[in-house]
Design an enzyme around this catalytic site. Structure first.
Site, short mmCIF file in Angstrom:
data_model
loop_
_atom_site.label_atom_id
_atom_site.label_comp_id
_atom_site.label_asym_id
_atom_site.label_seq_id
_atom_site.Cartn_x
_atom_site.Cartn_y
_atom_site.Cartn_z
N CYS A 84 0.85 -1.20 0.00
CA CYS A 84 0.00 0.00 0.00
C CYS A 84 0.89 1.25 0.00
O CYS A 84 1.52 1.56 -1.00
CB CYS A 84 -0.98 -0.04 1.17
SG CYS A 84 -2.33 1.16 1.02
N HIS A 203 -3.53 -5.14 -0.39
CA HIS A 203 -3.06 -5.71 0.87
C HIS A 203 -3.01 -7.23 0.75
O HIS A 203 -4.04 -7.89 0.90
CB HIS A 203 -3.99 -5.30 2.01
CG HIS A 203 -3.84 -3.88 2.43
ND1 HIS A 203 -2.94 -3.49 3.39
CD2 HIS A 203 -4.45 -2.76 2.00
CE1 HIS A 203 -3.02 -2.17 3.54
NE2 HIS A 203 -3.93 -1.71 2.70
N GLU A 205 -1.85 -9.35 2.83
CA GLU A 205 -2.14 -9.97 4.13
C GLU A 205 -3.63 -10.02 4.42
O GLU A 205 -4.06 -10.70 5.36
CB GLU A 205 -1.40 -9.22 5.25
CG GLU A 205 -2.01 -7.90 5.68
CD GLU A 205 -1.76 -6.73 4.75
OE1 GLU A 205 -2.13 -5.61 5.11
OE2 GLU A 205 -1.19 -6.94 3.65
#
Length: 219
Positions: A84, A203, A205
């Protein structure tokens, strides 16, 4: 799986917990958090997760005294994974947070037009101009790879995005563009890579199995 030590840059606003959980789930136990110049200079693999605004990220990096060392790490082509804002700050500048400041005496300071970034990639990070879709862009989207399948880190599958600002592809940054994404009729850069430096706007994750594969492929 890499046996190299992994350093997660905790600059005060990153999504550290989710990333650490993802790394642990993937079996990486050689992970530590860093936030000093000495630690950045000694790091082998740096992961820079980011949430918040471009201006606050650059201000935090500066106040911690790690900005110059982080820039040197990237420009030396040492292993770097940005998430990001960790991707956005690689560009020359960003517009987010370049508002007018008001001094304590009530006078105003002319605002900067942009905030200077790390400067490894030509171009800037500007706000979506679309009127076809809501801004910020929040949710799942696809990526289009501009690299051969054998060297594409991102792979297939939807990824999770949360952002109001984006970097646009241009002839000057074409060598860095790894994938692009379409939102509201605008095509923007959703990941970059060159040498041992990789970064993504989404993202990983928070992107389920598809995101975990991105992390694992890079490491």
């Amino acid at each position: 799986m890499s046996s190299l030590p992994i350093s997660v840059l905790d600059y005060g606003a990153g999504n550290i917990v989710s990333l650490l959980n993802a790394l642990s789930y993937l079996g990486y136990d050689n992970v530590k958090c860093i936030n000093t110049r000495e630690e950045v200079e000694a790091a082998t693999v740096i992961i820079f997760p980011g949430v918040g605004s471009y201006s606050s990220a650059m201000a935090n990096l500066t106040s911690l005294g790690v900005l110059d060392s982080l820039r040197a790490h990237v420009l030396a082509d040492k292993p770097y994974f940005g998430i990001c804002l960790g991707m956005q700050t690689l560009f020359e500048y960003g517009e987010e947070g370049a508002e007018q400041d008001v001094d304590c005496d009530g006078t105003s300071t002319p605002p900067p037009t942009t905030i200077k970034g790390i400067g490894a990639i030509a171009g800037g990070v500007t706000r979506f101009t679309t009127t076809l879709s809501p801004v910020p862009s929040i949710g799942w989207n696809t990526t289009l790879s501009l690299r051969p399948a054998s060297s594409c880190i991102v792979g297939r599958g939807h990824k999770y995005f949360v952002h109001s600002y984006r970097a646009l592809p241009s002839p000057e940054n074409a060598a860095w563009v790894h994938t692009t994404t379409m939102y509201g009729g605008e095509t923007y850069i959703s990941s970059v890579s060159k040498g041992r430096v990789f970064a993504c706007q989404f993202h990983p994750e928070k992107s389920g199995d598809a995101g975990l594969r991105v992390i694992d492929r890079y490491l």
